[in-house]
Design an enzyme around this catalytic site. Structure first.
Site, mmCIF file in Angstrom:
data_model
loop_
_atom_site.group_PDB
_atom_site.id
_atom_site.type_symbol
_atom_site.label_atom_id
_atom_site.label_comp_id
_atom_site.label_asym_id
_atom_site.label_seq_id
_atom_site.Cartn_x
_atom_site.Cartn_y
_atom_site.Cartn_z
ATOM 1 N N SER C 199 0.839 -1.197 0.000
ATOM 2 C CA SER C 199 0.000 0.000 0.000
ATOM 3 C C SER C 199 0.874 1.248 0.000
ATOM 4 O O SER C 199 1.777 1.372 0.825
ATOM 5 C CB SER C 199 -0.904 -0.021 1.236
ATOM 6 O OG SER C 199 -1.757 1.099 1.242
ATOM 7 N N HIS C 201 0.667 4.482 0.839
ATOM 8 C CA HIS C 201 0.796 5.535 1.852
ATOM 9 C C HIS C 201 1.617 5.109 3.061
ATOM 10 O O HIS C 201 1.808 5.912 3.974
ATOM 11 C CB HIS C 201 -0.583 6.030 2.294
ATOM 12 C CG HIS C 201 -1.380 5.029 3.088
ATOM 13 N ND1 HIS C 201 -1.511 5.106 4.447
ATOM 14 C CD2 HIS C 201 -2.072 3.921 2.705
ATOM 15 C CE1 HIS C 201 -2.278 4.107 4.872
ATOM 16 N NE2 HIS C 201 -2.621 3.376 3.835
ATOM 17 N N CYS C 325 -10.706 2.307 22.797
ATOM 18 C CA CYS C 325 -11.412 3.572 22.684
ATOM 19 C C CYS C 325 -11.091 4.315 21.395
ATOM 20 O O CYS C 325 -11.882 5.117 20.926
ATOM 21 C CB CYS C 325 -11.091 4.460 23.871
ATOM 22 S SG CYS C 325 -12.287 4.204 25.201
#
Ligand SMILES: Cc1ncc(COP(=O)(O)O)c(C=O)c1O
Ligand SMILES: Cc1ncc(COP(=O)(O)O)c(C=O)c1O
Lengths: 146, 392, 392, 146
Positions: C199, C201, C325
């Site tokens: 990939s 990026h 979270c």
């Protein structure tokens, strides 16, 4: 996409046209598949004195027709029978994979015209097979990967 | 030499304003929108704002817009995602015979997976008859997918009406609007569509970015599984510059739409008129009026499309054709065959799709060089030879 | 204020040279590579040259490189495409329990489609034992998918060895090399892999573009159906600027790899050493030596990751955590759980992934602000309160 | 991601700390899910004289704890019983959907501390239910779309 040679033969096709009273005429391909090649031969003393083509088809179809006529012009019948699509391909510096079938068609068109000449004159040309009507060459060549 | 780009349905150049809008997100605000720190918050905000912008421009909600890698992914996702979500309800899909391959090949794949697909015919202008849609709906029908406007012949479908039928019968309706978005005013609610595909590079946006509108309440399984991006429905780090470019391009396209369409419509009809008058044995493909303002599609009898393209290219004119030879397949355009052209005529088609930057001067140059090129190819064509002999 | 980007595993900025290489393909050479005229031939050539470049850099052939929209699509395609192609041979897939969600969720999807998946455990450092791979292979095994290097803890897997086992047993081997390509020298032949995902990026290339290496002879069904692009295997108009950016970024990353890795390794170990010395109750996650040169991952007892990130963010330091979270899910990182961390410790992890542009000064600043931040959160933590009371 | 109010309460938490000899202490959440809130209450004459919290958790967990203590400080027991997660949310100008459960936890923590006070003093507080031990509130709220 196309080599310079192909583009040259497409933009400036050699031997394009018709021959009246040709010694042999061959037509191969069909409009359904998008290529029709018609070859006119003028044969004298077993020598191809003149040759012309007309083609309905893509750039490669025109270029291979043009090149095939160049390759047989002035040659003997025996030499013309030996014309292969490979010779056409090489003289054009190759073709994209999906266009290779055009060179096969050009070879067949020359052979079909020779066959017509042989039929008309009741002679047999060594190594020459009758033209087939199916277009299986198309299906063999495509680069279908799945 | 002239350089006339007449292939806007294939792709468009990215507008300078669009590139400018994208640039900050490559180098400065390059953060991953899923991260929570400052530099990433700016990317996240850019993605959110772009989503809101696109939603507003289509009459949709923020949460109804999903980003994809282009029209192809949007079409694949809409059809496979809905097919899988609703397979307990049925296995029948209705589409048309003139869809883009992104829809057709997806449907064919689903057939191999046990789905049943009806490919509706179209009339000679390339229109689907809403009555045919109605008749094709069965108890097992879960999805109708009909394109908004066709990429080859420009014909616009009666989308609202098909949408109304779908709604009445409780069947979901997807439209491949890749050629329509940014070119025709579209409101997803008014159009009665449940899913809509769009692709950036068809309206001066970047390549490799698209979106899918999915109406709230429509269930759709993911087809690209991965991270929690796009509300858990499409994994993959967001293409932030692409997303920003997409929204910017759509905004500009819609802002300039009326003006551009007026201009293009005039140019389109000027070219159609010109070809009809200057060249024999031609036929306009597609609907005479119900067509995209950018689309001109003609069949030239006796000649083959690729040769025509090459000769136009040599004059600096760039267009496209429905010829098989350009696609690497044996058959010419399924669209031209579906509107009833015989193979040899389908091979001889030329598609000219104009853009707002094209001028009347360019059209005049095109109309000047086209006739001798057509004539040259006809002189080379054994079909034309036969035709002339038959006539004499 | 400081702005220290320490989250290079999440994404990287696009290098200026990469953006510059991309720019001409937005506005000037914007043609559709499938078209045949001049402006499109330059896009086609750019795509071809990029493909060749990437092939050369990975020791692959031109025809073995396919472009995708990123790591997620590459992973999905490799696994689903092979699974479907070989389903007549078997339905068993082997992967690890620490893969990226792009692999794990794809495998879970395939389980719902009747495939059987073995999720191999890893040791405390996050390594897969090649013996476990060997033992897991059955007659029905069609694919092994083990990531090259882990995105959270940086652990590098014994890929060559697993590849050798796969080859011996005639099973295809895919590796998700999204974190490894551009960071570790990779030759697909030496690595014994049949498929490899990457990939852009993750190595200073653009987002929204990736590639899949598919060894010649491996059958793989399409998952994005459409046009004849990518040798009929992946539909969709090519993202030409993205493709050019991908190839340029990979070329630069590999050119600078040795130098950058040397620098980063030093910085990495300096930070690891610093944290270990300055903060109590911490533990380095991942392999001590067999890890990416950019990866630092620590657990800080008694505190939660997102809070830590927010306070670091307020000091201009941008990093990531395995906390639930931050991901919107209930459970903390499956990777940290898989290496044996209990839930509460997994919640308190911090990932610092450095890049070649980070400096020793930045590391020093980080090592200065981190201890008081950790202390502040511990002072707020009921778990720390309990711990102190138990100790007294 | 977070509103300014949330960030303010996270960066400058109000009433953070412990109370020795608190009249009531409540602990809710668990480390497995990543949030634990502990509330200390000092109650005199039915009035919450003082309140402190300790929290293990994300930014929203800290901010909701802080806000909840502010909302009950100086209030009567009856007023504190009526504290809702909605009130906490609103006072913080909202939370991202995945974080809403933190506000529920904060409400529960206050109620658990009140319950502890009631138990210790053998009284019953009207409208106060015993704390539950499960964390179902988590599961209800997630924005899971599939
Ligand atoms: C190991 C690994 N695999 C796959 C991916 C997915 O890549 P992308 O986000 O480009 O789709 C990532 C990064 O997000 C990754 O780190
Ligand atoms: C009608 C239509 N649908 C789908 C597509 C596919 O879009 P993309 O090439 O962006 O994937 C195109 C264009 O190629 C199109 O014209």
């Amino acid at each position: 996409m196309y080599s310079e040679k192909v583009m040259d033969h497409f933009m400036n096709p050699r031997n394009m046209g018709e021959l009246e009273n040709a010694s042999g005429v061959g037509v191969v391909g069909n409009a359904k598949c998008g290529d029709i090649m018609k070859i006119y031969l003028d044969i004298e003393d077993d020598i191809i004195k003149d040759v012309k083509f007309k083609t309905f088809g893509c750039g490669a179809a025109v270029a291979t027709s043009s090149m095939a006529t160049e390759l047989v012009k002035g040659k003997t019948i025996q030499e013309a029978v030996k014309l292969t699509n490979k010779a056409v391909l090489e003289s054009l510096d190759g073709l994209p994979p999906v266009k290779v079938h055009c060179s096969v068609l050009a070879e067949e068109a020359i052979h079909a015209a020779l066959w017509d000449y042989a039929q008309k004159n009741g002679i047999e040309i060594e190594g020459l097979k009758p033209p087939t009507d199916n277009d299986d060459h198309h299906h063999d060549i495509h680069d279908d990967e799945e | 030499m002239h350089k006339i780009y007449f292939d806007h349905a294939a792709t468009t150049s990215t507008r300078k304003e669009v590139v400018d809008a994208m640039l900050p997100y490559f180098i400065e605000d390059f953060g991953n929108p899923s991260s929570i720190y400052e530099v990433a918050r700016r990317s996240k905000q850019a993605v959110d704002e772009s989503r809101q912008k696109i939603a507003d421009l289509l009459g949709a909600d923020f949460s109804e817009i999903y980003f994809t890698s282009g029209g192809t992914e949007s079409d694949n996702w809409a059809i496979k995602g809905v097919a899988e979500s609703y397979k307990n309800k049925g296995n029948h899909i209705i589409t048309s015979s003139i869809e883009h391959h992104a829809v057709l090949h997806t449907c064919q794949y689903l057939e191999s997976q046990g789905y049943e697909v009806t490919y509706l015919p179209v009339d000679e202008y390339g229109q689907v008859n809403p009555e045919d849609v109605k008749k094709a709906i069965k108890n097992t029908t879960i999805l109708i997918s009909i394109m908004y406007a066709n990429n080859e012949i420009g014909t616009i479908q009666p989308i609202e009406e098909i949408g109304r039928i779908a709604k009445e019968r409780g069947v979901l309706f997807h439209t491949d609007a890749v050629q329509a978005v940014g070119h025709i005013p579209i409101d997803v609610k008014k159009a009665n569509v449940d899913l809509l595909s769009l692709s950036g590079h068809k309206f001066h946006g970047p390549k490799g970015i698209g979106a899918l509108y999915v109406r709230k309440g429509v269930r759709i399984k993911a087809i690209l599984h991965g991270g929690a991006q796009e509300r858990n429905r499409r994994g993959g780090t967001e293409n932030v510059p692409g997303i920003v470019g997409l929204a910017t391009a759509l905004e500009l396209a819609i802002k300039d739409m009326d003006e551009n369409n007026k201009k293009m419509l005039e140019l389109r009809d000027y070219i159609i008129e010109g070809i009809s008058q200057k060249v024999d044995f031609v036929k306009l493909n597609g609907h005479p009026t119900n067509r995209l303002a950018n689309n001109i599609n003609f069949t030239f009898d006796f000649i083959e499309g690729e040769s025509l393209l090459l000769l136009l290219d040599s004059k600096g004119i760039f267009c496209s054709s429905g010829s098989a030879c350009t696609s690497g397949s044996l058959d010419p355009s399924h669209v031209l065959l579906a509107i009833g052209l015989p193979h040899e005529k389908a091979h001889g088609s030329l598609r000219v799709t104009i853009g707002d930057e094209n001028t009347k001067e360019e059209a005049d140059y095109f109309l000047e060089v086209l006739p001798p090129i057509v004539q040259r190819l006809r002189d080379m064509s054994p079909l034309y030879e036969d035709f002339k002999k038959r006539k004499n």
